[in-house]
Design a protein around this motif. Structure first.
Motif, PDB file in Angstrom:
ATOM      1  N   ASP A   8       0.923  -1.273   0.265  1.00  0.00           N
ATOM      2  CA  ASP A   8      -0.004   0.373  -0.086  1.00  0.00           C
ATOM      3  C   ASP A   8       1.356   1.034  -0.288  1.00  0.00           C
ATOM      4  O   ASP A   8       1.676   1.093   1.211  1.00  0.00           O
ATOM      5  CB  ASP A   8      -0.908  -0.130   1.170  1.00  0.00           C
ATOM      6  CG  ASP A   8      -2.284   1.272   1.271  1.00  0.00           C
ATOM      7  OD1 ASP A   8      -1.994   1.588   0.287  1.00  0.00           O
ATOM      8  OD2 ASP A   8      -2.666   1.325   2.248  1.00  0.00           O
ATOM      9  N   PRO A   9       0.686   2.296  -1.122  1.00  0.00           N
ATOM     10  CA  PRO A   9       1.608   3.130  -1.388  1.00  0.00           C
ATOM     11  C   PRO A   9       0.877   4.822  -0.016  1.00  0.00           C
ATOM     12  O   PRO A   9       1.894   4.991   0.277  1.00  0.00           O
ATOM     13  CB  PRO A   9       1.219   3.925  -2.649  1.00  0.00           C
ATOM     14  CG  PRO A   9       0.116   3.231  -2.890  1.00  0.00           C
ATOM     15  CD  PRO A   9       0.083   1.962  -2.149  1.00  0.00           C
ATOM     16  N   VAL A  10       0.161   4.665   0.682  1.00  0.00           N
ATOM     17  CA  VAL A  10      -0.256   5.672   1.894  1.00  0.00           C
ATOM     18  C   VAL A  10       0.429   4.603   3.144  1.00  0.00           C
ATOM     19  O   VAL A  10       1.072   5.462   3.688  1.00  0.00           O
ATOM     20  CB  VAL A  10      -1.765   5.528   2.018  1.00  0.00           C
ATOM     21  CG1 VAL A  10      -2.530   6.130   2.891  1.00  0.00           C
ATOM     22  CG2 VAL A  10      -2.860   5.863   0.933  1.00  0.00           C
ATOM     23  N   GLU A  11       0.394   3.375   2.453  1.00  0.00           N
ATOM     24  CA  GLU A  11       1.025   3.094   4.164  1.00  0.00           C
ATOM     25  C   GLU A  11       2.492   3.290   4.598  1.00  0.00           C
ATOM     26  O   GLU A  11       3.149   3.568   5.758  1.00  0.00           O
ATOM     27  CB  GLU A  11       0.869   1.761   4.594  1.00  0.00           C
ATOM     28  CG  GLU A  11      -0.277   1.232   5.031  1.00  0.00           C
ATOM     29  CD  GLU A  11      -1.263   1.915   6.232  1.00  0.00           C
ATOM     30  OE1 GLU A  11      -0.075   2.108   7.104  1.00  0.00           O
ATOM     31  OE2 GLU A  11      -2.118   2.638   6.982  1.00  0.00           O
ATOM     32  N   GLU A  12       3.174   3.139   3.119  1.00  0.00           N
ATOM     33  CA  GLU A  12       4.685   3.144   2.408  1.00  0.00           C
ATOM     34  C   GLU A  12       4.729   4.205   2.439  1.00  0.00           C
ATOM     35  O   GLU A  12       6.064   5.003   3.609  1.00  0.00           O
ATOM     36  CB  GLU A  12       4.882   2.810   1.876  1.00  0.00           C
ATOM     37  CG  GLU A  12       4.982   0.924   1.453  1.00  0.00           C
ATOM     38  CD  GLU A  12       5.382   0.643   0.261  1.00  0.00           C
ATOM     39  OE1 GLU A  12       5.419   1.688  -0.918  1.00  0.00           O
ATOM     40  OE2 GLU A  12       5.248  -0.092  -0.543  1.00  0.00           O
ATOM     41  N   ASP A  13       4.818   5.408   3.007  1.00  0.00           N
ATOM     42  CA  ASP A  13       4.109   7.487   3.008  1.00  0.00           C
ATOM     43  C   ASP A  13       4.463   6.982   4.423  1.00  0.00           C
ATOM     44  O   ASP A  13       4.787   7.708   4.992  1.00  0.00           O
ATOM     45  CB  ASP A  13       3.823   7.927   2.137  1.00  0.00           C
ATOM     46  CG  ASP A  13       3.464   8.716   1.820  1.00  0.00           C
ATOM     47  OD1 ASP A  13       5.075  10.109   1.805  1.00  0.00           O
ATOM     48  OD2 ASP A  13       2.876   9.988   2.356  1.00  0.00           O
ATOM     49  N   ARG A  14       3.861   6.622   5.228  1.00  0.00           N
ATOM     50  CA  ARG A  14       3.487   7.336   6.793  1.00  0.00           C
ATOM     51  C   ARG A  14       4.509   6.294   7.302  1.00  0.00           C
ATOM     52  O   ARG A  14       5.346   7.380   8.038  1.00  0.00           O
ATOM     53  CB  ARG A  14       2.377   6.337   7.190  1.00  0.00           C
ATOM     54  CG  ARG A  14       0.292   7.158   6.631  1.00  0.00           C
ATOM     55  CD  ARG A  14      -0.280   6.173   7.693  1.00  0.00           C
ATOM     56  NE  ARG A  14      -1.495   7.400   6.381  1.00  0.00           N
ATOM     57  CZ  ARG A  14      -2.720   6.879   6.783  1.00  0.00           C
ATOM     58  NH1 ARG A  14      -2.604   5.284   7.210  1.00  0.00           N
ATOM     59  NH2 ARG A  14      -3.359   7.592   6.492  1.00  0.00           N
ATOM     60  N   GLY A  16       8.227   5.694   5.703  1.00  0.00           N
ATOM     61  CA  GLY A  16       8.766   6.501   5.371  1.00  0.00           C
ATOM     62  C   GLY A  16       8.702   7.964   6.851  1.00  0.00           C
ATOM     63  O   GLY A  16       9.600   8.475   7.051  1.00  0.00           O
ATOM     64  N   ARG A  17       7.804   8.618   6.514  1.00  0.00           N
ATOM     65  CA  ARG A  17       7.331   9.967   6.985  1.00  0.00           C
ATOM     66  C   ARG A  17       7.619   9.561   8.972  1.00  0.00           C
ATOM     67  O   ARG A  17       8.409  10.865   9.241  1.00  0.00           O
ATOM     68  CB  ARG A  17       6.047  10.391   7.368  1.00  0.00           C
ATOM     69  CG  ARG A  17       5.816  11.339   5.825  1.00  0.00           C
ATOM     70  CD  ARG A  17       4.417  12.192   5.697  1.00  0.00           C
ATOM     71  NE  ARG A  17       4.121  12.541   4.454  1.00  0.00           N
ATOM     72  CZ  ARG A  17       3.525  13.659   4.204  1.00  0.00           C
ATOM     73  NH1 ARG A  17       3.667  14.265   5.441  1.00  0.00           N
ATOM     74  NH2 ARG A  17       3.618  13.500   3.260  1.00  0.00           N
ATOM     75  N   ARG A  18       7.236   8.839   9.272  1.00  0.00           N
ATOM     76  CA  ARG A  18       7.514   8.585  10.511  1.00  0.00           C
ATOM     77  C   ARG A  18       9.638   7.864  10.673  1.00  0.00           C
ATOM     78  O   ARG A  18       9.711   8.847  11.621  1.00  0.00           O
ATOM     79  CB  ARG A  18       6.302   7.461  11.028  1.00  0.00           C
ATOM     80  CG  ARG A  18       7.053   6.689  12.020  1.00  0.00           C
ATOM     81  CD  ARG A  18       5.816   5.504  12.550  1.00  0.00           C
ATOM     82  NE  ARG A  18       5.591   5.153  14.147  1.00  0.00           N
ATOM     83  CZ  ARG A  18       4.790   6.176  14.740  1.00  0.00           C
ATOM     84  NH1 ARG A  18       4.301   7.209  14.077  1.00  0.00           N
ATOM     85  NH2 ARG A  18       4.335   5.870  15.692  1.00  0.00           N
ATOM     86  N   ARG A  19       9.884   7.281  10.089  1.00  0.00           N
ATOM     87  CA  ARG A  19      11.062   6.922   9.849  1.00  0.00           C
ATOM     88  C   ARG A  19      12.161   8.027   9.597  1.00  0.00           C
ATOM     89  O   ARG A  19      12.707   8.431  10.746  1.00  0.00           O
ATOM     90  CB  ARG A  19      11.678   6.253   9.003  1.00  0.00           C
ATOM     91  CG  ARG A  19      11.909   4.240   9.248  1.00  0.00           C
ATOM     92  CD  ARG A  19      12.364   4.039   7.771  1.00  0.00           C
ATOM     93  NE  ARG A  19      11.923   4.292   7.194  1.00  0.00           N
ATOM     94  CZ  ARG A  19      11.196   3.544   6.232  1.00  0.00           C
ATOM     95  NH1 ARG A  19      10.185   2.354   6.510  1.00  0.00           N
ATOM     96  NH2 ARG A  19      10.814   4.166   4.910  1.00  0.00           N
ATOM     97  N   GLU A  20      12.184   9.335   8.648  1.00  0.00           N
ATOM     98  CA  GLU A  20      12.276  10.746   8.564  1.00  0.00           C
ATOM     99  C   GLU A  20      12.162  11.449   9.820  1.00  0.00           C
ATOM    100  O   GLU A  20      13.201  12.399  10.332  1.00  0.00           O
ATOM    101  CB  GLU A  20      11.479  11.422   7.458  1.00  0.00           C
ATOM    102  CG  GLU A  20      12.208  12.920   6.801  1.00  0.00           C
ATOM    103  CD  GLU A  20      11.492  12.976   5.569  1.00  0.00           C
ATOM    104  OE1 GLU A  20      11.853  14.049   5.364  1.00  0.00           O
ATOM    105  OE2 GLU A  20      11.088  12.747   5.103  1.00  0.00           O
TER     106      GLU A  20
END
Length: 59
Positions: A8-14, A16-20
């Protein structure tokens, strides 16, 4: 409904933002203050040792 094979690209984006955000907080709260203290104390130690060897300035 079509599924993306990579997830899911939305979950991957979340994620990624959390890691960032975690990396940013680590850098600003932990790493940079520790480096600043180490650099300043290392410089002070170098000045102290230099003055022990060569004497204080102006002597």
């Amino acid at each position: 409904m079509h599924r993306h094979p990579e997830g899911d690209p939305v979950e991957e984006d979340r994620a990624g933002r959390r890691r960032e955000l975690g990396a940013f907080l680590f850098l600003t709260v932990v790493l940079f203050p520790v480096l600043a203290v180490l650099i300043v104390s290392g410089y002070g130690f170098a000045v102290w040792v230099t003055q022990m060897i060569f004497g204080p300035p102006g002597v």
